[in-house]
Structure formats: C-alpha cells, structure tokens
Design an enzyme around this catalytic site. Structure first.
Site, PDB file in Angstrom:
ATOM      1  N   TYR A 156       2.440  -6.497   3.667  1.00 23.77           N
ATOM      2  CA  TYR A 156       2.779  -7.654   2.844  1.00 23.77           C
ATOM      3  C   TYR A 156       2.281  -8.929   3.506  1.00 23.77           C
ATOM      4  O   TYR A 156       1.811  -9.850   2.836  1.00 23.77           O
ATOM      5  CB  TYR A 156       4.292  -7.721   2.598  1.00 23.77           C
ATOM      6  CG  TYR A 156       4.804  -6.594   1.737  1.00 23.77           C
ATOM      7  CD1 TYR A 156       4.764  -6.671   0.352  1.00 23.77           C
ATOM      8  CD2 TYR A 156       5.312  -5.436   2.319  1.00 23.77           C
ATOM      9  CE1 TYR A 156       5.221  -5.629  -0.442  1.00 23.77           C
ATOM     10  CE2 TYR A 156       5.773  -4.381   1.532  1.00 23.77           C
ATOM     11  CZ  TYR A 156       5.716  -4.490   0.159  1.00 23.77           C
ATOM     12  OH  TYR A 156       6.157  -3.462  -0.620  1.00 23.77           O
ATOM     13  N   ASN A 180       4.740  -6.288 -10.716  1.00 21.54           N
ATOM     14  CA  ASN A 180       3.420  -5.864 -11.159  1.00 21.54           C
ATOM     15  C   ASN A 180       3.546  -5.045 -12.444  1.00 21.54           C
ATOM     16  O   ASN A 180       4.152  -3.981 -12.435  1.00 21.54           O
ATOM     17  CB  ASN A 180       2.764  -5.026 -10.051  1.00 21.54           C
ATOM     18  CG  ASN A 180       1.475  -4.366 -10.466  1.00 21.54           C
ATOM     19  OD1 ASN A 180       0.867  -4.719 -11.472  1.00 21.54           O
ATOM     20  ND2 ASN A 180       1.049  -3.391  -9.681  1.00 21.54           N
ATOM     21  N   CYS A 232      -0.285  -1.805  -6.166  1.00 19.43           N
ATOM     22  CA  CYS A 232       0.740  -2.330  -5.255  1.00 19.43           C
ATOM     23  C   CYS A 232       1.300  -1.225  -4.364  1.00 19.43           C
ATOM     24  O   CYS A 232       1.907  -1.522  -3.331  1.00 19.43           O
ATOM     25  CB  CYS A 232       1.838  -3.052  -6.028  1.00 19.43           C
ATOM     26  SG  CYS A 232       2.701  -2.041  -7.223  1.00 19.43           S
ATOM     27  N   HIS A 233       1.047   0.037  -4.714  1.00 14.53           N
ATOM     28  CA  HIS A 233       1.496   1.146  -3.865  1.00 14.53           C
ATOM     29  C   HIS A 233       0.758   1.163  -2.530  1.00 14.53           C
ATOM     30  O   HIS A 233       1.200   1.808  -1.588  1.00 14.53           O
ATOM     31  CB  HIS A 233       1.328   2.490  -4.592  1.00 14.53           C
ATOM     32  CG  HIS A 233      -0.072   2.827  -4.973  1.00 14.53           C
ATOM     33  ND1 HIS A 233      -0.641   2.366  -6.157  1.00 14.53           N
ATOM     34  CD2 HIS A 233      -1.039   3.534  -4.334  1.00 14.53           C
ATOM     35  CE1 HIS A 233      -1.886   2.811  -6.226  1.00 14.53           C
ATOM     36  NE2 HIS A 233      -2.150   3.507  -5.133  1.00 14.53           N
ATOM     37  N   GLU A 251      -4.442   9.608  -2.562  1.00 15.03           N
ATOM     38  CA  GLU A 251      -5.642   8.843  -2.237  1.00 15.03           C
ATOM     39  C   GLU A 251      -6.215   9.198  -0.868  1.00 15.03           C
ATOM     40  O   GLU A 251      -7.366   8.925  -0.593  1.00 15.03           O
ATOM     41  CB  GLU A 251      -5.334   7.343  -2.306  1.00 15.03           C
ATOM     42  CG  GLU A 251      -5.066   6.872  -3.712  1.00 15.03           C
ATOM     43  CD  GLU A 251      -4.908   5.375  -3.852  1.00 15.03           C
ATOM     44  OE1 GLU A 251      -5.091   4.642  -2.847  1.00 15.03           O
ATOM     45  OE2 GLU A 251      -4.595   4.923  -4.971  1.00 15.03           O
TER      46      GLU A 251
END
Length: 153
Positions: free
Chosen positions: A93, A116, A124-125, A151
C-alpha cells in the site's frame, strides 16, 4: 444511464458484471441472488466475460477493455496505479501511495482499493501489507490468495 448486467461463473464463484453502452462499470462477487443469464446483451459485457474466462484459463495476463469506474478523483488515480502492477507481481500500500505521488496517504489508498468497483480487472488483489501479509480484499482473503497463486503458477 442505461445499465446492462450479466452474471458469469468463475472459479471464485459468480461474478456480477455491469456495463453501460460505452464501457464496463463494475465486476463484483455475486451473492448468487441472480441466476446466470445467457449470452451478454452488451459488447462490453461480452468482451469482459470472454477476457475473464481467458484469465482464469491461464491464457490472458492483461485486460483490454473500455472501463468506466465511478469514483472520486483520488479513487480513480488509485485504481489507475493498480492497473500498472504487472501480472504475477505485488506491491505494498505504501508503494502504491508513493506511485500516486501521495506517500502519506497509505490508509486512504487502502480505502480506495476497498471501493474498487472492477474486481480482478483492476487488480487490487496485487496489493499486500508492508510485511508481505495478505490484508484487505473486498472479495475475501481466500479469493485474494487464490488470485495471487493463480498468477504465480
């Protein structure tokens, strides 16, 4: 403004997609109150559904969609920075706040990320706590963990 909706199945549960005639406005986790519709009746919903399927199949790493998120100028800037986080990467962050030119706005960044409207599409993950821990995700930390693992495979 006329909005179109579509519910799509995903490995994380149903996703509610909302679009206008000119862009995708929302992707969120559905509580299942709506049943899956047939083919999307809007080009933006159809494109988003196809690209999400490709993402979950491991074929797509970046989305190419017309987006229309509604938010404050700060939120829009926050979400723009999220879109620059590479697939399979994470930032903190604090890193996001610095990238926005607002290094002291760490808490505000967390609040913006929590609002979001385009889950998965605006990633945002990919934002984690300063110590590397998973913190805050509107879809739940189990989904955030799944997305990050997906991912990295």
């Amino acid at each position: 403004m006329v909005e179109f909706t579509h519910v799509a199945d995903s490995p994380l549960g149903r996703l509610l997609l909302v679009a206008s005639a000119t862009g995708l406005r929302r992707v969120g986790f559905s509580a299942g109150e709506r049943t899956r519709s047939g083919s999307p009746d809007n080009e933006h919903l159809a494109a988003a559904t196809r690209q999400l399927e490709e993402y979950f199949a491991g074929i797509r790493q970046a989305f190419d969609l017309s987006l229309e998120p509604a938010g404050t100028p700060f939120q829009l800037l926050s979400w723009k920075v999220l879109c620059r986080i590479p697939f399979g990467s994470t930032i903190t962050y604090a890193d996001q706040a610095k990238a926005m030119g607002k290094p002291r706005a760490v808490r505000a960044v967390g609040g913006a990320n929590g609002r979001n409207p385009l889950a998965i599409i605006v990633p945002c993950h990919r934002v984690i706590g300063a110590g590397g821990e998973l913190t805050g995700y509107a879809g739940g930390l189990d989904r955030k963990s799944w997305l990050l693992e997906h991912e990295n495979n």
